[in-house]
Design a protein around this motif. Structure first.
Motif, PDB file in Angstrom:
ATOM      1  N   GLN A   1       0.829  -1.205   0.000  1.00 14.41           N
ATOM      2  CA  GLN A   1       0.000   0.000   0.000  1.00 14.41           C
ATOM      3  C   GLN A   1       0.864   1.255   0.000  1.00 14.41           C
ATOM      4  O   GLN A   1       0.638   2.173  -0.796  1.00 14.41           O
ATOM      5  CB  GLN A   1      -0.955   0.013   1.198  1.00 14.41           C
ATOM      6  CG  GLN A   1      -1.855   1.226   1.254  1.00 14.41           C
ATOM      7  CD  GLN A   1      -2.826   1.305   0.088  1.00 14.41           C
ATOM      8  OE1 GLN A   1      -3.366   0.291  -0.353  1.00 14.41           O
ATOM      9  NE2 GLN A   1      -3.064   2.501  -0.412  1.00 14.41           N
TER      10      GLN A   1
ATOM     11  N   GLU B   1       1.320   3.999  -3.176  1.00 12.90           N
ATOM     12  CA  GLU B   1       1.097   5.438  -3.080  1.00 12.90           C
ATOM     13  C   GLU B   1       2.272   6.211  -3.674  1.00 12.90           C
ATOM     14  O   GLU B   1       2.079   7.239  -4.323  1.00 12.90           O
ATOM     15  CB  GLU B   1       0.848   5.840  -1.630  1.00 12.90           C
ATOM     16  CG  GLU B   1      -0.476   5.332  -1.108  1.00 12.90           C
ATOM     17  CD  GLU B   1      -0.672   5.553   0.379  1.00 12.90           C
ATOM     18  OE1 GLU B   1       0.091   6.332   0.988  1.00 12.90           O
ATOM     19  OE2 GLU B   1      -1.599   4.946   0.940  1.00 12.90           O
TER      20      GLU B   1
ATOM     21  N   TYR C   1       2.116   8.658  -6.955  1.00 12.63           N
ATOM     22  CA  TYR C   1       2.689  10.008  -6.958  1.00 12.63           C
ATOM     23  C   TYR C   1       3.624  10.178  -8.157  1.00 12.63           C
ATOM     24  O   TYR C   1       3.546  11.167  -8.884  1.00 12.63           O
ATOM     25  CB  TYR C   1       3.435  10.256  -5.647  1.00 12.63           C
ATOM     26  CG  TYR C   1       4.349  11.457  -5.697  1.00 12.63           C
ATOM     27  CD1 TYR C   1       3.851  12.742  -5.526  1.00 12.63           C
ATOM     28  CD2 TYR C   1       5.716  11.301  -5.927  1.00 12.63           C
ATOM     29  CE1 TYR C   1       4.690  13.848  -5.586  1.00 12.63           C
ATOM     30  CE2 TYR C   1       6.552  12.399  -5.997  1.00 12.63           C
ATOM     31  CZ  TYR C   1       6.039  13.672  -5.813  1.00 12.63           C
ATOM     32  OH  TYR C   1       6.869  14.760  -5.886  1.00 12.63           O
TER      33      TYR C   1
END
Length: 92
Positions: free
Chosen positions: A74, A78, A82
């Motif tokens: 997770q 992320e 980004y």
């Protein structure tokens, strides 16, 4: 008497190949001068960089060419989201 800097910059470079059904892999890691070189080369090659001290701390415990463990999926997802957004903005 010289004091050592309690915080030495750390950096971890990850690689993710979308064509393979595998987890991202640690491709480089280091602290101090090595971290500076990793960041310098990322900048020279227009590779987006995200700063996340706690994630770098955990990833730096892995070895080069280690796949990231499932419990970090997770957090790493992320980071890649980004990077994707930065890359998309840069191309437009």
């Amino acid at each position: 008497m010289t004091r050592k800097n309690p915080y030495r910059k750390k950096a971890v470079a990850l690689e993710y190949d979308q064509t393979k059904a595998q987890a991202p892999v640690v491709k480089a890691k280091g602290q101090g001068y090595v971290a500076d070189e990793i960041l310098k080369r990322a900048n020279e090659n227009d590779v987006p960089v995200q700063e996340d001290k706690s994630l770098v701390e955990v990833l730096s415990q892995l070895n080069i060419n280690d796949k990231i463990p499932e419990d970090l999926y997770q957090a790493v997802a992320e980071v890649f989201a980004y990077v994707y957004q930065v890359d998309k903005k840069t191309r437009n």
